[in-house]
Design a protein around this motif. Sequence first.
Motif, PDB file in Angstrom:
ATOM      1  N   SER A  59     -26.352  17.388  18.943  1.00 38.71           N
ATOM      2  CA  SER A  59     -25.334  16.530  19.548  1.00 38.71           C
ATOM      3  C   SER A  59     -24.432  15.853  18.539  1.00 38.71           C
ATOM      4  O   SER A  59     -23.311  15.441  18.875  1.00 38.71           O
ATOM      5  CB  SER A  59     -26.013  15.450  20.395  1.00 38.71           C
ATOM      6  N   GLY A  60     -24.911  15.708  17.312  1.00 40.36           N
ATOM      7  CA  GLY A  60     -24.133  14.979  16.310  1.00 40.36           C
ATOM      8  C   GLY A  60     -24.205  13.472  16.490  1.00 40.36           C
ATOM      9  O   GLY A  60     -23.465  12.733  15.838  1.00 40.36           O
ATOM     10  N   LEU A  61     -25.103  13.003  17.354  1.00 39.99           N
ATOM     11  CA  LEU A  61     -25.251  11.575  17.581  1.00 39.99           C
ATOM     12  C   LEU A  61     -26.024  10.927  16.429  1.00 39.99           C
ATOM     13  O   LEU A  61     -26.815  11.573  15.748  1.00 39.99           O
ATOM     14  CB  LEU A  61     -25.979  11.324  18.899  1.00 39.99           C
ATOM     15  N   SER A  62     -25.800   9.643  16.255  1.00 43.13           N
ATOM     16  CA  SER A  62     -26.423   8.899  15.167  1.00 43.13           C
ATOM     17  C   SER A  62     -27.808   8.409  15.557  1.00 43.13           C
ATOM     18  O   SER A  62     -28.091   8.154  16.728  1.00 43.13           O
ATOM     19  CB  SER A  62     -25.538   7.701  14.797  1.00 43.13           C
ATOM     20  N   GLU A  63     -28.667   8.225  14.558  1.00 45.37           N
ATOM     21  CA  GLU A  63     -29.984   7.641  14.788  1.00 45.37           C
ATOM     22  C   GLU A  63     -29.890   6.196  15.263  1.00 45.37           C
ATOM     23  O   GLU A  63     -30.869   5.644  15.757  1.00 45.37           O
ATOM     24  CB  GLU A  63     -30.815   7.712  13.504  1.00 45.37           C
ATOM     25  N   LYS A  64     -28.714   5.593  15.125  1.00 43.94           N
ATOM     26  CA  LYS A  64     -28.512   4.217  15.572  1.00 43.94           C
ATOM     27  C   LYS A  64     -28.361   4.133  17.093  1.00 43.94           C
ATOM     28  O   LYS A  64     -28.448   3.045  17.662  1.00 43.94           O
ATOM     29  CB  LYS A  64     -27.279   3.615  14.898  1.00 43.94           C
ATOM     30  N   MET A  65     -28.109   5.276  17.733  1.00 40.93           N
ATOM     31  CA  MET A  65     -27.898   5.266  19.170  1.00 40.93           C
ATOM     32  C   MET A  65     -29.204   5.002  19.912  1.00 40.93           C
ATOM     33  O   MET A  65     -30.289   5.359  19.462  1.00 40.93           O
ATOM     34  CB  MET A  65     -27.307   6.601  19.627  1.00 40.93           C
ATOM     35  N   VAL A  66     -29.084   4.374  21.080  1.00 47.79           N
ATOM     36  CA  VAL A  66     -30.251   4.093  21.920  1.00 47.79           C
ATOM     37  C   VAL A  66     -30.897   5.403  22.349  1.00 47.79           C
ATOM     38  O   VAL A  66     -30.206   6.349  22.748  1.00 47.79           O
ATOM     39  CB  VAL A  66     -29.830   3.289  23.164  1.00 47.79           C
ATOM     40  N   PHE A  67     -32.224   5.474  22.270  1.00 47.20           N
ATOM     41  CA  PHE A  67     -32.920   6.673  22.718  1.00 47.20           C
ATOM     42  C   PHE A  67     -34.264   6.281  23.313  1.00 47.20           C
ATOM     43  O   PHE A  67     -34.772   5.182  23.113  1.00 47.20           O
ATOM     44  CB  PHE A  67     -33.111   7.678  21.570  1.00 47.20           C
ATOM     45  N   ASN A  68     -34.851   7.219  24.037  1.00 53.50           N
ATOM     46  CA  ASN A  68     -36.173   7.008  24.605  1.00 53.50           C
ATOM     47  C   ASN A  68     -36.856   8.359  24.742  1.00 53.50           C
ATOM     48  O   ASN A  68     -36.185   9.380  24.915  1.00 53.50           O
ATOM     49  CB  ASN A  68     -36.090   6.292  25.947  1.00 53.50           C
ATOM     50  N   LEU A  69     -38.183   8.356  24.664  1.00 57.31           N
ATOM     51  CA  LEU A  69     -38.966   9.588  24.694  1.00 57.31           C
ATOM     52  C   LEU A  69     -40.061   9.510  25.746  1.00 57.31           C
ATOM     53  O   LEU A  69     -40.550   8.430  26.066  1.00 57.31           O
ATOM     54  CB  LEU A  69     -39.615   9.831  23.323  1.00 57.31           C
ATOM     55  N   SER A  70     -40.467  10.662  26.246  1.00 55.85           N
ATOM     56  CA  SER A  70     -41.571  10.725  27.197  1.00 55.85           C
ATOM     57  C   SER A  70     -42.215  12.105  27.116  1.00 55.85           C
ATOM     58  O   SER A  70     -41.580  13.072  26.674  1.00 55.85           O
ATOM     59  CB  SER A  70     -41.071  10.448  28.620  1.00 55.85           C
ATOM     60  N   HIS A  71     -43.465  12.195  27.567  1.00 51.86           N
ATOM     61  CA  HIS A  71     -44.134  13.495  27.604  1.00 51.86           C
ATOM     62  C   HIS A  71     -45.277  13.466  28.594  1.00 51.86           C
ATOM     63  O   HIS A  71     -45.870  12.411  28.871  1.00 51.86           O
ATOM     64  CB  HIS A  71     -44.633  13.913  26.220  1.00 51.86           C
ATOM     65  N   SER A  72     -45.603  14.626  29.115  1.00 50.38           N
ATOM     66  CA  SER A  72     -46.726  14.781  30.038  1.00 50.38           C
ATOM     67  C   SER A  72     -47.013  16.262  30.188  1.00 50.38           C
ATOM     68  O   SER A  72     -46.089  17.089  30.113  1.00 50.38           O
ATOM     69  CB  SER A  72     -46.397  14.163  31.406  1.00 50.38           C
ATOM     70  N   GLY A  73     -48.282  16.604  30.414  1.00 51.93           N
ATOM     71  CA  GLY A  73     -48.628  18.025  30.482  1.00 51.93           C
ATOM     72  C   GLY A  73     -48.370  18.651  29.129  1.00 51.93           C
ATOM     73  O   GLY A  73     -48.898  18.204  28.112  1.00 51.93           O
ATOM     74  N   HIS A  74     -47.520  19.673  29.075  1.00 53.58           N
ATOM     75  CA  HIS A  74     -47.101  20.212  27.775  1.00 53.58           C
ATOM     76  C   HIS A  74     -45.578  20.181  27.630  1.00 53.58           C
ATOM     77  O   HIS A  74     -44.999  20.910  26.832  1.00 53.58           O
ATOM     78  CB  HIS A  74     -47.636  21.638  27.564  1.00 53.58           C
TER      79      HIS A  74
END
Length: 208
Positions: A59-74
């Motif tokens: 995406s070319g987005l910066s690490e300063k941008m808001v982000f969130n992660l999630s996972h379940s199963g595989h």
Amino acid sequence: MVYTWAADTALLMDEKQYEAYYRQIPKWRQEKADRIRMREDRALSVGVWALYQKALRESGLSEKMVFNLSHSGHYVLCSIADTETARTGCDLEKTGIPRLKVARRFFCRSEWDYIQKKASEDERKEAFYRYWVLKESFMKATRLGMKLPLDAFAIRLSEGEDPVLTKKPDTIEGRFYFREYPEPERGFFAAVCSEDPDMAENLRWMTL
């Protein structure tokens, strides 16, 4: 705009593949994975960060941008906003036996009524998982997580319309929006909540 990526981490169950991806993530993330007992959960921890890193490059987005992660199963999920300020949360949940007793006890009455009034078991299951990931995404977006009781806020589901937040604590300022990403054929539901109303229409699937 909030963009959301998803990936399958099944390949990380191979030890050589796991080690290859493990070496590419930051030291602190490696240490976090090392503390996880179950092999499947370690793969998810490494895989979701690998997805985040790859999404940034694509995406070319910066690490300063808001982000969130999630996972379940595989499966793993990553949402990134093109802003440093719009609070954003995402959630992915593998489907199984719906925890209807949890919904009846902890969801708002209007949400439980919506679930139990569905005509079939499959429809009630779908309604439960829709609510589950929507509520989790909001809790993560507020940055309160499990400190926020499930019945402290309410979400309304309507056919053909995006979910709407109808109740929230007065201490939580701002307006929040939702986007659903159901993947029943893959066995999971996902959702994103953000202060930015502009969210990608579809998941961006990525090969790790």
